[in-house]
Design a protein around this motif. Structure first.
Motif, mmCIF file in Angstrom:
data_model
loop_
_atom_site.group_PDB
_atom_site.id
_atom_site.type_symbol
_atom_site.label_atom_id
_atom_site.label_comp_id
_atom_site.label_asym_id
_atom_site.label_seq_id
_atom_site.Cartn_x
_atom_site.Cartn_y
_atom_site.Cartn_z
ATOM 1 N N LYS A 83 62.920 -4.357 22.811
ATOM 2 C CA LYS A 83 61.941 -5.469 23.360
ATOM 3 C C LYS A 83 60.998 -5.836 24.613
ATOM 4 O O LYS A 83 60.101 -6.864 24.301
ATOM 5 N N ILE A 95 56.938 -6.573 24.700
ATOM 6 C CA ILE A 95 56.329 -7.794 25.796
ATOM 7 C C ILE A 95 55.408 -7.111 26.212
ATOM 8 O O ILE A 95 54.174 -7.435 26.735
ATOM 9 N N CYS A 149 61.570 -10.994 31.852
ATOM 10 C CA CYS A 149 60.437 -9.907 31.488
ATOM 11 C C CYS A 149 58.857 -10.716 30.911
ATOM 12 O O CYS A 149 58.127 -10.857 30.601
ATOM 13 N N HIS A 150 59.961 -11.748 29.297
ATOM 14 C CA HIS A 150 58.582 -13.191 29.540
ATOM 15 C C HIS A 150 58.207 -14.040 30.209
ATOM 16 O O HIS A 150 57.195 -13.472 30.666
ATOM 17 N N ASN A 171 55.163 -12.244 32.568
ATOM 18 C CA ASN A 171 54.819 -11.118 31.206
ATOM 19 C C ASN A 171 53.317 -12.592 31.011
ATOM 20 O O ASN A 171 52.233 -12.995 31.410
ATOM 21 N N LEU A 172 54.182 -13.325 30.654
ATOM 22 C CA LEU A 172 53.058 -14.963 30.019
ATOM 23 C C LEU A 172 52.157 -15.781 31.536
ATOM 24 O O LEU A 172 51.297 -16.108 31.657
#
Length: 232
Positions: free
Chosen positions: A94, A98, A224-225, A228-229
């Motif tokens: 996952k 992402i 991680c999300h 990244n965002l």
């Protein structure tokens, strides 16, 4: 169009054995069919199959397509692998979908898994970049002792997520867009207090990932999300 991982495409026009078997035996592709390849280094290749046999698949490159970076900065996740490997593998898949740049497994004081076979994780990363149409394969590191890891140089922001009391700003509030970032996530039993103190001494900033209590693999994915965002 299916994507195949061919790290040596610039030196060889032949698909790796496993990828060739999937293309020819499973997908039943034939000479003349177009296929998309990636070298995992940032490039896609539009190709045409020139030879298709039971065991071999050779291609002719029609076009090289460089993929622009999908996020800014260099994103590094370091986590203690979970006792249940399925959860670690789920995270690896996952997180790759992402998007991040490097994954290190940590051997911490309270780690419940101290040995990990990266061959399986590597295959999951490869499968995930193909599925999510990414041309860059994250770097995967072997298990590294906590003390050794925090002493390694890193040019960017360094964070440690833990469950102890104290001032811990939300990760999303202190990320600086475009700057390299490293986040450490501890094992199911958390980092030890001594490890947290050592990390702070090496320039790591304690952070929070929100008010919920998260499993190790969930915390790593949330980190991680966020990285990244915030770097879109």
């Amino acid at each position: 169009m299916h994507v195949f991982y061919t790290p040596d495409i610039q030196n060889s026009n032949e698909l790796p054995e496993e990828e060739a078997a999937h293309a020819i035996r499973v997908l039943r592709l034939q000479t003349g069919d177009e296929v998309m390849l990636t070298d995992g280094q940032g490039n896609f290749y539009r190709t045409e199959i020139s030879t298709a046999t039971n065991k071999r698949c050779l291609v002719r490159v029609l076009e090289t397509i460089a993929q622009e970076p999908l996020w800014s900065g260099y994103l590094h996740i370091a986590m203690a692998p979970t006792k249940n490997m399925d959860r670690t593998e789920w995270f690896a898949e996952k997180a790759t979908e992402i998007g991040f740049d490097e994954l290190t497994f940590l051997n911490c004081r309270f780690s419940e898994r101290r040995v990990i076979k990266t061959e399986r994780i590597s295959k999951i990363l490869i499968s995930a970049i193909k599925q999510s149409l990414k041309a860059r394969l994250p770097k995967l590191n072997e298990m590294t002792d906590f003390d050794r890891f925090i002493a390694q140089p890193f040019d960017g922001q360094k964070f440690i997520a833990h469950c102890y009391e104290g001032e811990k700003p939300l990760l999303k509030d202190i990320i600086r867009k475009g700057e390299n970032a490293l986040v450490m996530i501890g094992p199911e039993g958390d980092f030890s207090e001594e490890e947290v103190e050592k990390a702070i001494g090496q320039g790591f900033q304690p952070i929070s990932l929100g008010r919920s209590r998260l499993r190790t693999e969930t915390a790593a994915l949330v980190a991680c999300h966020i990285l990244n965002l915030e770097n879109q």
